[in-house]
Design an enzyme around this catalytic site. Sequence first.
Site, PDB file in Angstrom:
ATOM      1  CG  ASP A   1      -0.328   0.154   2.555  1.00 20.12           C
ATOM      2  OD1 ASP A   1       0.759   0.357   2.569  1.00 20.12           O
ATOM      3  OD2 ASP A   1      -0.989   0.018   3.500  1.00 20.12           O
TER       4      ASP A   1
ATOM      5  CB  CYS B   1       0.460  -2.614   4.833  1.00 16.31           C
ATOM      6  SG  CYS B   1       0.105  -3.517   6.315  1.00 16.31           S
TER       7      CYS B   1
ATOM      8  CB  THR C   1       1.218  -2.836  11.096  1.00 19.95           C
ATOM      9  OG1 THR C   1       0.073  -3.239  10.300  1.00 19.95           O
ATOM     10  CG2 THR C   1       1.108  -1.408  11.852  1.00 19.95           C
TER      11      THR C   1
ATOM     12  CG  HIS D   1       8.772 -25.243  11.505  1.00 17.08           C
ATOM     13  ND1 HIS D   1       8.569 -25.329  12.679  1.00 17.08           N
ATOM     14  CD2 HIS D   1       9.858 -25.580  11.030  1.00 17.08           C
ATOM     15  CE1 HIS D   1       9.824 -25.703  13.554  1.00 17.08           C
ATOM     16  NE2 HIS D   1      10.553 -25.867  12.362  1.00 17.08           N
TER      17      HIS D   1
ATOM     18  CG  HIS E   1       6.720 -28.959   9.558  1.00 16.49           C
ATOM     19  ND1 HIS E   1       6.393 -28.341  10.723  1.00 16.49           N
ATOM     20  CD2 HIS E   1       8.016 -29.464   9.645  1.00 16.49           C
ATOM     21  CE1 HIS E   1       7.255 -28.460  11.649  1.00 16.49           C
ATOM     22  NE2 HIS E   1       8.198 -28.799  11.093  1.00 16.49           N
TER      23      HIS E   1
END
Length: 142
Positions: free
Chosen positions: A7, A64, A66, A97, A133
Amino acid sequence: MIAIGNDHTGYELKKAIIKYFEEKGIEYKDFGSQKVTSSDYPEFAKAVATAIQNKECDKGILICGTGIGISIAANKMKGIRAALCHDCFSAEATRLHNDANILAMGARVVGPGLALKIVETFLNTEFSGDQRHIRRIQMLEE
Ligand code: RB5
C-alpha cells in the site's frame, strides 16, 4: 517469479526490495501501489495472493505500515499462507515449518536493511518437507 505488493506506506520499502531483486537478477511482478497517497491494503493483498493461486508467481511479498492488515487480507484466500515476519529467525522458520508462500512486513516497523535480510532469508529457505509439517499445513485447509 516473485509477486510483490504494497500500500502507500510500503511504497519506499517496495522500491528498495525491487532494487535488490534487480541487482540479484530475481524476476518479479509488481502488483503494488505506485504512489504514496492513501490506498487500501486488501486490494494489493488480493492481487498478490491471486498471482500465487493461479501459479503466475511462486511466492509473494506484501508490505503495509505494520504488515498486519495486508497479511490478514492475504490469509483469507485459499492456499495462501502469509507470514508476518520482522526477524530472520521467523522468516526461516516459517519457510521450514509452514511452507509460507507470502512474506508480509511492516514498513513502519523494520528499516530497509533488516527488511532485505528478511526477504533474502525467506526466499533462500526451502520447506523442510517433514511429515508433521505437511500434516499441519493440510489441516489449515480443512
Ligand atoms: C495505513 O495507514 C495502515 O493502516 C496500513 O498500512 C496497515 O498498517 C494496516 O494494517
